[in-house]
Design an enzyme around this catalytic site. Structure first.
Site, PDB file in Angstrom:
ATOM      1  N   LYS A 195     -13.836   1.904  -3.890  1.00 43.44           N
ATOM      2  CA  LYS A 195     -14.860   2.066  -2.615  1.00 43.44           C
ATOM      3  C   LYS A 195     -16.073   2.983  -3.480  1.00 43.44           C
ATOM      4  O   LYS A 195     -17.256   2.895  -3.009  1.00 43.44           O
ATOM      5  CB  LYS A 195     -14.171   2.977  -1.778  1.00 43.44           C
ATOM      6  CG  LYS A 195     -13.115   2.461  -0.756  1.00 43.44           C
ATOM      7  CD  LYS A 195     -12.836   3.214   0.317  1.00 43.44           C
ATOM      8  CE  LYS A 195     -11.500   2.662   0.949  1.00 43.44           C
ATOM      9  NZ  LYS A 195     -11.082   3.630   1.877  1.00 43.44           N
TER      10      LYS A 195
ATOM     11  N   GLU B 218       0.827  -1.380  -0.073  1.00 43.69           N
ATOM     12  CA  GLU B 218       0.068  -0.015  -0.029  1.00 43.69           C
ATOM     13  C   GLU B 218       0.739   1.274  -0.070  1.00 43.69           C
ATOM     14  O   GLU B 218       0.248   2.270  -0.323  1.00 43.69           O
ATOM     15  CB  GLU B 218      -1.010   0.148   1.168  1.00 43.69           C
ATOM     16  CG  GLU B 218      -2.357   0.462   0.888  1.00 43.69           C
ATOM     17  CD  GLU B 218      -3.278   0.348   1.799  1.00 43.69           C
ATOM     18  OE1 GLU B 218      -2.858   0.116   3.352  1.00 43.69           O
ATOM     19  OE2 GLU B 218      -4.463   0.593   1.767  1.00 43.69           O
TER      20      GLU B 218
ATOM     21  N   HIS C  92       8.543 -26.242   0.506  1.00 40.13           N
ATOM     22  CA  HIS C  92       7.771 -27.330  -0.097  1.00 40.13           C
ATOM     23  C   HIS C  92       6.659 -26.486  -1.090  1.00 40.13           C
ATOM     24  O   HIS C  92       5.642 -27.263  -1.455  1.00 40.13           O
ATOM     25  CB  HIS C  92       7.229 -28.134   0.903  1.00 40.13           C
ATOM     26  CG  HIS C  92       8.125 -28.751   1.537  1.00 40.13           C
ATOM     27  ND1 HIS C  92       8.954 -30.017   1.361  1.00 40.13           N
ATOM     28  CD2 HIS C  92       8.736 -28.316   2.879  1.00 40.13           C
ATOM     29  CE1 HIS C  92       9.833 -30.184   2.412  1.00 40.13           C
ATOM     30  NE2 HIS C  92       9.653 -29.284   3.316  1.00 40.13           N
TER      31      HIS C  92
HETATM   32  O1  PA5 Z   1      -2.879   1.958   6.004  1.00 38.83           O
HETATM   33  C1  PA5 Z   1      -3.891   2.407   5.703  1.00 38.83           C
HETATM   34  O2  PA5 Z   1      -3.983   3.708   5.911  1.00 38.83           O
HETATM   35  C2  PA5 Z   1      -5.165   1.606   5.668  1.00 38.83           C
HETATM   36  O3  PA5 Z   1      -4.597   0.265   5.292  1.00 38.83           O
HETATM   37  C3  PA5 Z   1      -5.998   1.606   6.655  1.00 38.83           C
HETATM   38  O4  PA5 Z   1      -5.368   1.377   7.748  1.00 38.83           O
HETATM   39  C4  PA5 Z   1      -7.283   0.886   6.406  1.00 38.83           C
HETATM   40  O5  PA5 Z   1      -7.894   1.279   5.102  1.00 38.83           O
HETATM   41  C5  PA5 Z   1      -8.419   1.188   7.646  1.00 38.83           C
HETATM   42  O6  PA5 Z   1      -8.574   2.485   7.764  1.00 38.83           O
HETATM   43  P1  PA5 Z   1      -9.162   3.283   8.759  1.00 38.83           P
HETATM   44  O7  PA5 Z   1      -8.399   3.243   9.957  1.00 38.83           O
HETATM   45  O8  PA5 Z   1      -9.447   4.442   8.536  1.00 38.83           O
HETATM   46  O9  PA5 Z   1     -10.480   2.463   9.190  1.00 38.83           O
END
Ligand code: PA5
Length: 416
Positions: free
Chosen positions: A406, A264, A290
């Site tokens: 989203k 990410e 494996h």
């Molecule tokens: O790293 C990030 O920002 C995302 O993976 C969030 O942690 C995830 O989308 C969850 O978001 P939130 O904490 O706003 O619910």
């Protein structure tokens, strides 16, 4: 405590390293992300202690913690708890996660749960993540958390988020975090610190480990992170895949945390409008010897591999019996040795094979699985990610790509 060894050719010169170092120093100073400050912050410790005092009666009875959160709001906590759950001072509290909208899992995860002995912690920085809010609504209704059992609910969120406002309006205990700390970099804030304290861990040691990395890195005593970042960024077209090969099941969730952090943070469109990124792969040794190992050894030479190993772990006395079975004599060469030694030798043999085949390989060895080493590991991976992000010329801390799905979801549910 922790050793970093690299077996690939260091291709970075002094100038490149100091340039990158300056960039990261500037990023920290400009508060591009406030995660750099977390190892020194005592806020989460103090406010969690206050919460524990205020809710003393409820907490004395709990045997279950349910975390409602996803991504950066759950993976770091899970990673640290599974690295440390063998420690004898961890309280015998069952830690459950409601992060997935899979209905089978929701039912399974809540099976046999008694609200009187449970604390629900809703963790969401934004407060509007659809998995988290939907699951929160589910437990609010199912366990009467807004009326009878309000004291069994805690919210952790960004200050001024929609969730913080909702908690205030409904008189629900909340702990807030700095919006400048991104989700996947937030485990050393309330997001991880509060549940870890409730589980009985010595979180000061976790922060101490992180501090050690911070100090060493910014004193230029941990240039191996700069070197590794430069190598990965320079060679990302040749080696676009980074494998983390961890030799203990205790790292299963640490690996998952790494996959999220890497994927990410680094998969982005950069300042020059180019798509960049490194693909993280999580493997556990010796199990994946494996499975995926064949692809690394004889498949395309497009992967780098980091081995992660623990020196002191497990019981030396768990031995392979000195037992010879007819027709199976060929397996006798391991008789009498400990499983711990077997695992170490398997890791060494796999690593030496990859080095000999020219796979860019490095090794991280931690002395033991302790709070301090957990802090060291977490923080060194965070800094490494920031370094690569800076070299890629991207915003390491956002995730615009996940917004498209989203928006589509919203339109699917709001069409006439
Ligand atoms: O790293 C990030 O920002 C995302 O993976 C969030 O942690 C995830 O989308 C969850 O978001 P939130 O904490 O706003 O619910």
């Amino acid at each position: 405590m922790i050793e970093f060894h690299s077996f690939f050719k260091n291709t970075s010169d002094k100038k490149e390293k100091s340039l990158l170092f300056k960039e990261i120093k500037k990023e920290k100073k400009d508060r591009v992300s406030a995660y750099y400050e977390l190892p020194y912050s005592t806020e989460a410790l103090q406010t969690t202690k206050t919460f524990m005092r205020v809710r003393e009666e409820v907490l004395a009875k709990i045997d279950t913690l349910v975390i409602v959160g996803i991504g950066g709001s759950s993976l770091g906590l899970k990673a640290i708890d599974s690295m440390l759950s063998h420690l004898s001072h961890r309280r015998k509290i069952s830690l459950r996660f409601l992060e997935h909208t899979d209905p089978i899992l929701i039912v399974q995860n809540l099976e046999g749960l008694n609200v009187e002995n449970t604390l629900f912690i809703v963790i969401s920085k934004s407060g509007t993540t659809i998995e988290t809010t939907s699951l929160m609504k589910y437990v609010l209704c199912r366990y009467n958390l807004l009326s009878v059992h309000k004291e069994h609910l805690l919210v952790i969120t960004d200050c001024d988020s929609a969730l913080a406002n909702w908690a205030d309006e409904n008189d629900i205990y909340s702990l807030t975090i700095d919006p400048l700390i991104g989700g996947r970099f937030s485990v050393l804030s309330h997001v991880g610190i509060t549940p870890l304290m409730l589980l009985g861990y010595n979180v000061e040691e976790i922060l101490k480990g992180a501090r050690e990395v911070e100090e060493k890195f910014f004193n230029r005593e941990l240039d191996c992170l700069l070197e590794k970042a430069i190598y990965y960024a320079k060679n990302y077209r040749k080696y676009p895949i980074n494998v983390l090969f961890s030799y203990s099941s205790a790292f299963t969730h640490f690996n998952a945390w790494y996959v999220q952090l890497w994927g990410e943070s680094l998969g982005k469109i950069n300042k020059e409008s180019k798509s960049v990124g490194l693909t993280p792969v999580s493997l556990i040794g010796s199990i994946d010897q494996h499975s995926f190992l064949q692809l690394i050894v004889q498949g395309p030479n497009d992967k780098s591999v980091t081995f992660l190993s623990v020196r002191q772990f497990g019981d030396e006395s768990v031995l392979i019996p000195d037992m010879s079975l007819s027709s199976l004599e060929s397996t006798d060469f391991v008789n009498g040795i400990s499983f711990k030694k077997l695992l170490r030798l398997q890791r060494e043999s796999t690593m030496e094979t990859l080095i000999a085949r020219g796979v860019p390989t490095d090794l991280i060895i931690v002395d033991e699985l302790s709070e301090k080493t957990a802090g060291i590991l977490i923080f060194s991976y965070e800094i490494l990610t920031s370094c690569i992000g800076s070299l890629f010329q991207i915003n390491t801390y956002d995730q615009p790509g996940v917004e498209f799905g989203k928006q589509l979801l919203r339109s699917k549910l709001t069409l006439p």
